[in-house]
Motif scaffolding. Structure first.
Motif, PDB file in Angstrom:
ATOM      1  N   LEU A 210     -10.203   5.680   1.092  1.00  0.00           N
ATOM      2  CA  LEU A 210      -9.792   5.693   2.357  1.00  0.00           C
ATOM      3  C   LEU A 210      -9.723   4.088   2.965  1.00  0.00           C
ATOM      4  O   LEU A 210      -8.647   3.752   3.778  1.00  0.00           O
ATOM      5  N   ILE A 211     -10.778   3.262   2.602  1.00  0.00           N
ATOM      6  CA  ILE A 211     -10.549   1.832   2.951  1.00  0.00           C
ATOM      7  C   ILE A 211      -9.667   0.916   2.320  1.00  0.00           C
ATOM      8  O   ILE A 211      -9.074   0.325   2.846  1.00  0.00           O
ATOM      9  N   ARG A 212      -9.308   1.370   1.215  1.00  0.00           N
ATOM     10  CA  ARG A 212      -7.934   0.824   0.593  1.00  0.00           C
ATOM     11  C   ARG A 212      -6.860   1.355   1.082  1.00  0.00           C
ATOM     12  O   ARG A 212      -5.659   0.258   1.335  1.00  0.00           O
ATOM     13  N   GLN A 213      -6.694   2.344   1.619  1.00  0.00           N
ATOM     14  CA  GLN A 213      -5.438   2.870   2.267  1.00  0.00           C
ATOM     15  C   GLN A 213      -5.618   2.023   3.532  1.00  0.00           C
ATOM     16  O   GLN A 213      -4.295   1.760   4.151  1.00  0.00           O
ATOM     17  N   LEU A 214      -6.489   1.810   4.325  1.00  0.00           N
ATOM     18  CA  LEU A 214      -6.439   1.169   5.636  1.00  0.00           C
ATOM     19  C   LEU A 214      -6.239   0.111   5.494  1.00  0.00           C
ATOM     20  O   LEU A 214      -5.370  -0.620   6.270  1.00  0.00           O
ATOM     21  N   ALA A 215      -6.472  -0.912   4.464  1.00  0.00           N
ATOM     22  CA  ALA A 215      -5.944  -2.090   4.165  1.00  0.00           C
ATOM     23  C   ALA A 215      -4.674  -2.200   3.881  1.00  0.00           C
ATOM     24  O   ALA A 215      -4.127  -3.102   4.386  1.00  0.00           O
ATOM     25  N   ARG A 216      -4.291  -1.492   3.060  1.00  0.00           N
ATOM     26  CA  ARG A 216      -2.532  -1.577   2.782  1.00  0.00           C
ATOM     27  C   ARG A 216      -1.896  -1.213   4.033  1.00  0.00           C
ATOM     28  O   ARG A 216      -0.956  -1.895   4.427  1.00  0.00           O
ATOM     29  N   ARG A 217      -2.290  -0.315   4.896  1.00  0.00           N
ATOM     30  CA  ARG A 217      -1.421   0.147   6.163  1.00  0.00           C
ATOM     31  C   ARG A 217      -1.510  -1.010   7.161  1.00  0.00           C
ATOM     32  O   ARG A 217      -0.731  -1.478   7.597  1.00  0.00           O
ATOM     33  N   CYS A 218      -2.629  -1.879   7.152  1.00  0.00           N
ATOM     34  CA  CYS A 218      -2.964  -2.886   7.930  1.00  0.00           C
ATOM     35  C   CYS A 218      -2.082  -3.960   7.487  1.00  0.00           C
ATOM     36  O   CYS A 218      -1.167  -4.698   8.454  1.00  0.00           O
ATOM     37  N   SER A 219      -1.857  -4.438   6.139  1.00  0.00           N
ATOM     38  CA  SER A 219      -0.820  -5.336   5.827  1.00  0.00           C
ATOM     39  C   SER A 219       0.439  -5.031   5.920  1.00  0.00           C
ATOM     40  O   SER A 219       1.267  -5.770   6.240  1.00  0.00           O
ATOM     41  N   GLN A 220       0.790  -3.792   6.113  1.00  0.00           N
ATOM     42  CA  GLN A 220       2.283  -3.433   6.263  1.00  0.00           C
ATOM     43  C   GLN A 220       2.482  -3.551   7.436  1.00  0.00           C
ATOM     44  O   GLN A 220       3.467  -3.889   8.092  1.00  0.00           O
ATOM     45  N   VAL A 221       1.387  -3.139   8.583  1.00  0.00           N
ATOM     46  CA  VAL A 221       1.958  -3.266  10.202  1.00  0.00           C
ATOM     47  C   VAL A 221       1.874  -4.758  10.334  1.00  0.00           C
ATOM     48  O   VAL A 221       2.948  -5.233  10.916  1.00  0.00           O
ATOM     49  N   TYR A 246     -16.104  -7.886   2.517  1.00  0.00           N
ATOM     50  CA  TYR A 246     -17.265  -6.940   2.610  1.00  0.00           C
ATOM     51  C   TYR A 246     -17.545  -5.943   1.598  1.00  0.00           C
ATOM     52  O   TYR A 246     -18.447  -5.860   0.919  1.00  0.00           O
ATOM     53  N   PHE A 247     -16.436  -5.290   1.613  1.00  0.00           N
ATOM     54  CA  PHE A 247     -16.465  -3.872   0.584  1.00  0.00           C
ATOM     55  C   PHE A 247     -16.086  -4.312  -0.757  1.00  0.00           C
ATOM     56  O   PHE A 247     -16.054  -3.474  -1.558  1.00  0.00           O
ATOM     57  N   GLU A 248     -15.835  -5.408  -1.042  1.00  0.00           N
ATOM     58  CA  GLU A 248     -15.518  -6.076  -2.226  1.00  0.00           C
ATOM     59  C   GLU A 248     -14.220  -5.440  -3.034  1.00  0.00           C
ATOM     60  O   GLU A 248     -14.369  -5.384  -4.314  1.00  0.00           O
ATOM     61  N   GLN A 249     -13.429  -5.489  -2.238  1.00  0.00           N
ATOM     62  CA  GLN A 249     -11.995  -4.688  -2.772  1.00  0.00           C
ATOM     63  C   GLN A 249     -11.164  -6.092  -2.881  1.00  0.00           C
ATOM     64  O   GLN A 249     -10.400  -6.260  -2.170  1.00  0.00           O
ATOM     65  N   ARG A 250     -11.541  -6.952  -3.738  1.00  0.00           N
ATOM     66  CA  ARG A 250     -11.270  -8.442  -3.823  1.00  0.00           C
ATOM     67  C   ARG A 250      -9.495  -8.341  -3.988  1.00  0.00           C
ATOM     68  O   ARG A 250      -8.725  -9.224  -3.687  1.00  0.00           O
ATOM     69  N   ASP A 251      -8.873  -7.513  -4.654  1.00  0.00           N
ATOM     70  CA  ASP A 251      -7.508  -7.600  -4.950  1.00  0.00           C
ATOM     71  C   ASP A 251      -6.953  -7.200  -3.730  1.00  0.00           C
ATOM     72  O   ASP A 251      -5.507  -7.678  -3.717  1.00  0.00           O
ATOM     73  N   LEU A 252      -7.396  -6.849  -2.514  1.00  0.00           N
ATOM     74  CA  LEU A 252      -6.812  -6.567  -1.233  1.00  0.00           C
ATOM     75  C   LEU A 252      -7.080  -7.829  -0.408  1.00  0.00           C
ATOM     76  O   LEU A 252      -6.301  -7.668   0.916  1.00  0.00           O
ATOM     77  N   ALA A 253      -7.970  -8.583  -0.595  1.00  0.00           N
ATOM     78  CA  ALA A 253      -8.137  -9.680   0.477  1.00  0.00           C
ATOM     79  C   ALA A 253      -7.256 -10.569   0.411  1.00  0.00           C
ATOM     80  O   ALA A 253      -6.295 -10.913  -0.599  1.00  0.00           O
ATOM     81  N   ASP A 254      -7.232 -11.178   1.745  1.00  0.00           N
ATOM     82  CA  ASP A 254      -5.990 -12.362   1.899  1.00  0.00           C
ATOM     83  C   ASP A 254      -6.742 -13.682   1.244  1.00  0.00           C
ATOM     84  O   ASP A 254      -8.074 -13.759   1.278  1.00  0.00           O
ATOM     85  N   SER A 255      -6.221 -14.484   0.509  1.00  0.00           N
ATOM     86  CA  SER A 255      -6.532 -15.737  -0.135  1.00  0.00           C
ATOM     87  C   SER A 255      -7.338 -16.505   1.031  1.00  0.00           C
ATOM     88  O   SER A 255      -8.508 -16.939   0.893  1.00  0.00           O
ATOM     89  N   GLY A 256      -6.373 -16.895   2.105  1.00  0.00           N
ATOM     90  CA  GLY A 256      -6.759 -17.760   2.856  1.00  0.00           C
ATOM     91  C   GLY A 256      -7.266 -19.244   2.487  1.00  0.00           C
ATOM     92  O   GLY A 256      -7.713 -19.623   1.408  1.00  0.00           O
ATOM     93  N   ASP A 257      -7.043 -20.500   3.505  1.00  0.00           N
ATOM     94  CA  ASP A 257      -7.119 -21.730   2.961  1.00  0.00           C
ATOM     95  C   ASP A 257      -8.554 -22.126   3.150  1.00  0.00           C
ATOM     96  O   ASP A 257      -9.384 -21.391   4.279  1.00  0.00           O
TER      97      ASP A 257
END
Length: 259
Positions: A210-221, A246-257
């Motif tokens: 669910l949290i991965r689904q949430l992150a993907r939807r946020c990126s889509q919006v 925080y939940f360590e789904q590193r592949d979904l995180a923004d890299s960020g400067d």
């Protein structure tokens, strides 16, 4: 089917009534024989497909988040600050859960049952937002009083502290699925944040998905937001950050400067 135990026909009295609860071991065995003889050789289950939709095997999609448009991605420092603040919120919630759970709810608060998806969406988002998103966004709020039935109940500590992990996961599922087909709103955001704060680690498979689904939807919006000054951007960035960092789904995180 061969017999597993050497039990023959029971010698019972003539007044034996199979409808009466057995009184002796022999009557019990005879009752079992009669019930077994009534069972058909082949049984076909009558399954309601609607009841299976919510109990499907969890499948975790492998696709990542959509990259942030230029200028939309938060800095690494900002992400670290959000993670630290979120961690402090979780620790405080855990520490004071017993206290808030013991506090009485207001008379107008009735928490739905865990299976009642529609009532939970109305409870969290309000009947107005649940039924008509456009009307909720354009509401001029002429009534000075707050009608929580219409605008939704906030995730008060006295409410979320009463929610079991099963309830937290179910309500998170209801809201994430609702979000899949609609835009982001403040009412949705406050409940998503509270539910994530209540999720216990290590995550169950359902919560992980669910949290991965949430992150993907946020990126889509976020990818569809026209201006980076839009107030939704920081909220969407926050949820992507919490899931990824925080939940360590590193592949979904923004890299960020680094700044």
């Amino acid at each position: 089917m061969p017999r597993l135990l050497p039990v023959g026909d029971c010698d019972l009295s003539e007044d034996y009534d199979p409808a009466v609860p057995p009184r002796t071991p022999q009557e019990y065995l005879r009752r079992v024989q009669i019930e077994a003889a009534r069972c058909p050789d082949v049984v076909i289950a009558q399954i309601d497909p609607k009841k299976l939709r919510k109990k499907q095997t969890v499948s975790i999609a492998l696709s990542g988040c959509q990259p942030a448009p230029e200028g939309y991605s938060p800095s690494l420092r900002w992400q670290q600050q959000q993670v630290a603040q979120f961690s402090a919120v979780r620790q405080s919630l855990h520490k004071h859960r017993s206290h808030w759970k013991s506090q009485p709810l207001d008379s107008n608060v009735t928490m739905p049952s865990i299976e009642d998806e529609e009532s939970w969406k109305k409870f969290c988002l309000g009947e107005r937002l649940y039924s008509d998103l456009a009307a909720a966004l354009n509401n001029d709020n002429q009534n000075p009083g707050i009608d929580y039935i219409k605008v939704g109940f906030p995730p008060l500590l006295s409410i979320v502290s009463r929610m079991s992990q099963a309830t937290v996961t179910s309500v998170l599922e209801y809201l994430v699925n609702w979000f899949e087909e609609r835009d982001f709103t403040p009412e949705l955001g406050r409940w998503l944040y509270a539910l994530l704060a209540c999720l216990e680690k290590p995550l169950m498979p359902e919560a992980h998905s669910l949290i991965r689904q949430l992150a993907r939807r946020c990126s889509q919006v976020r990818a569809g937001v026209e201006h980076k000054e839009d107030e939704r951007v920081s909220a969407l960035n926050l949820f992507i950050c919490l899931v990824g960092r925080y939940f360590e789904q590193r592949d979904l995180a923004d890299s960020g400067d680094p700044s």
